[in-house]
Design a protein around this motif. Structure first.
Motif, mmCIF file in Angstrom:
data_model
loop_
_atom_site.group_PDB
_atom_site.id
_atom_site.type_symbol
_atom_site.label_atom_id
_atom_site.label_comp_id
_atom_site.label_asym_id
_atom_site.label_seq_id
_atom_site.Cartn_x
_atom_site.Cartn_y
_atom_site.Cartn_z
ATOM 1 N N LYS A 294 1.585 2.756 -3.602
ATOM 2 C CA LYS A 294 0.495 3.024 -4.532
ATOM 3 C C LYS A 294 0.190 4.519 -4.618
ATOM 4 O O LYS A 294 0.143 5.211 -3.603
ATOM 5 N N LEU B 271 -4.638 5.658 3.560
ATOM 6 C CA LEU B 271 -4.356 4.313 4.052
ATOM 7 C C LEU B 271 -2.899 4.179 4.465
ATOM 8 O O LEU B 271 -2.589 3.588 5.508
ATOM 9 N N ASP C 115 -0.462 -4.480 2.883
ATOM 10 C CA ASP C 115 -1.515 -3.871 2.075
ATOM 11 C C ASP C 115 -2.633 -3.253 2.904
ATOM 12 O O ASP C 115 -3.535 -2.627 2.349
ATOM 13 N N SER C 116 -2.590 -3.441 4.224
ATOM 14 C CA SER C 116 -3.666 -2.936 5.069
ATOM 15 C C SER C 116 -3.174 -2.786 6.507
ATOM 16 O O SER C 116 -2.145 -3.346 6.891
ATOM 17 N N TRP D 30 6.153 7.593 -4.233
ATOM 18 C CA TRP D 30 5.097 7.676 -3.232
ATOM 19 C C TRP D 30 5.521 7.099 -1.887
ATOM 20 O O TRP D 30 5.149 7.628 -0.827
ATOM 21 N N ALA E 121 0.813 -1.218 0.000
ATOM 22 C CA ALA E 121 0.000 0.000 0.000
ATOM 23 C C ALA E 121 0.844 1.265 0.000
ATOM 24 O O ALA E 121 0.406 2.311 -0.496
ATOM 25 N N ASN F 255 -1.611 8.039 -4.876
ATOM 26 C CA ASN F 255 -2.823 8.638 -4.300
ATOM 27 C C ASN F 255 -3.469 7.734 -3.253
ATOM 28 O O ASN F 255 -4.689 7.562 -3.216
ATOM 29 N N ASN F 256 -2.634 7.180 -2.402
ATOM 30 C CA ASN F 256 -3.094 6.243 -1.374
ATOM 31 C C ASN F 256 -2.688 6.729 0.013
ATOM 32 O O ASN F 256 -2.474 5.939 0.923
ATOM 33 N N TYR G 260 5.070 9.122 1.571
ATOM 34 C CA TYR G 260 4.186 8.719 2.662
ATOM 35 C C TYR G 260 4.962 8.567 3.974
ATOM 36 O O TYR G 260 4.489 8.985 5.037
#
Length: 293
Positions: A15, A21, A248-249, A49, A12, A17-18, A53
Motif C-alpha cells: 500500500k 505500518l 495487513d497488520s 512500495w 499492507a 504511503n504505508n 519497504y
C-alpha cells in the motif's frame, strides 16, 4: 525447528504511503524468527512500495534473511532492467531467488522461452551471481507451470493453492507431484485467499468488490467456511517448503507465526474433510484462477 511461514509482499506491504505500518510488521516478523520475505516488482504499482519497504525494513539483516522477488517482464532486456531496480530498492547486491511472475498461459511461455526472452535474463543474472536461485510462479492454470518446469530446471516454484484447490484446475493434483519429483523448493501462496475463505471474513459491499483485484475473479456475499488454523494447516500438510502470506497488520504477522509454530500435519482424512468443507466457497477461494486473461 524451522518456521514454515514467510512474509508475503502484498497486503499492507504493497500500500502506498504505508511505511510506518510496513516497517513495524517487518520488524516484528524478524523478532519472531521469520527469515523468508517474498515480494515482486509489481507489488505496490509503479512505485514498487513492497520492495521499498522491505529494503528499509531488512536493512542490517541481509546475512540473516532470504529475499525472493519477481519480474513480470517477458523479455531479456526488460527483465534485467527490472532486476536492476529491484536490487536498488531492496538495498542488496543479490537476490536469493529471482522468479518469473505469474506464468499462466501459452503466450507467457512463448515469450519467456523465445529468442530474447526473460529466461535469458534469469540465466545471465545467475551466472553473474546477482541472483542465487531461479524460480517460476503462477496461480492461474497448472498447465503453464508444468510446461515451464519441463523446459527449464527451475530451483523453485511458487503456486497458488489452498483447501479449495480441487474444484478448479487443481495444482495439488496436477502440478505438485511434478515439483516434488523434480526436488524443487515448493512455496505455497493464496493460503487464505486474501481472507475470502475464512469464516471470520466480512464480505465488502458488492460494488466495492467489483473495484478490487479479487472481485475480478469472484464476488462473494457470505463469509467463508474455514478457520485460519484450518487453512494454514491444510497448506503446510502438503509437500511444500514454506507458505507465504500477505498480512495487513502486526497482529496478523504474530498470528501466522503462532500458527506455524503450533503446526501438526493433518491426516489424509482431515485434508479431505477440509476440502469438502470448502466446496460451498470454492469460487471465492479460487478467485485468482477465475479471472479473465
Amino acid at each position: 525447528m524451522p518456521l514454515f511461514f514467510g512474509l508475503g509482499g502484498q497486503g499492507a506491504l504493497e500500500k502506498a504511503n504505508n511505511e510506518s505500518l510496513a516497517l513495524q510488521m517487518i520488524q516484528r516478523a524478524l523478532e519472531l524468527g521469520v527469515n523468508y520475505f517474498d515480494t515482486s516488482a509489481i507489488y505496490g504499482g509503479p512505485d514498487r512500495w513492497s520492495e521499498r519497504y522491505l529494503g528499509k525494513g531488512l536493512k542490517g539483516t541481509r546475512d540473516k534473511v532470504f529475499i525472493a522477488t519477481k519480474t513480470k517482464e517477458r523479455t531479456r532486456d526488460a527483465a534485467l532492467k527490472n532486476l536492476e531496480v529491484s536490487l536498488k530498492l531492496l538495498d542488496t547486491d543479490h537476490i536469493d531467488t529471482w522468479q518469473l511472475h505469474d506464468a499462466g498461459i501459452q503466450e507467457d511461455i512463448d515469450q519467456i522461452f523465445g529468442k530474447g526472452g526473460a529466461i535469458e535474463a534469469l540465466v545471465q543474472a545467475r551466472d553473474q551471481k546477482i541472483v542465487r536461485h531461479l524460480g517460476v510462479t503462477g496461480r492461474f492454470r497448472p498447465g503453464a507451470l508444468i510446461e515451464c518446469i519441463h523446459r527449464f530446471p527451475f530451483d523453485t516454484v511458487l503456486m497458488g493453492v489452498n483447501a479449495t484447490d480441487k474444484y478448479y484446475y487443481s495444482f495439488e493434483k496436477d502440478l505438485l507431484p511434478l515439483a516434488v519429483e523434480k526436488q524443487m523448493g515448493i512455496i505455497g501462496m493464496k493460503v487464505m485467499a486474501r481472507g475470502r475463505i475464512l469464516s471470520s471474513w466480512t464480505p465488502p459491499p458488492v460494488e466495492q468488490q467489483k473495484q478490487s483485484w479479487e472481485g475480478r475473479g469472484a464476488i462473494a456475499t457470505t463469509p467463508g467456511t474455514l478457520t485460519k488454523k484450518e487453512t494454514f494447516f491444510y497448506n503446510l500438510s502438503l509437500p511444500i517448503s514454506r507458505a507465504i502470506i500477505g498480512c495487513d497488520s502486526v497482529e496478523q504477522v504474530e498470528e501466522c507465526v503462532e500458527l506455524a509454530r503450533s503446526f501438526a500435519p493433518l491426516s489424509q482424512a482431515q485434508m479431505a474433510a477440509l476440502g469438502s468443507k470448502g466446496r460451498t466457497f470454492c469460487q471465492a477461494g479460487l478467485f485468482f484462477r477465475l479471472m479473465p486473461r
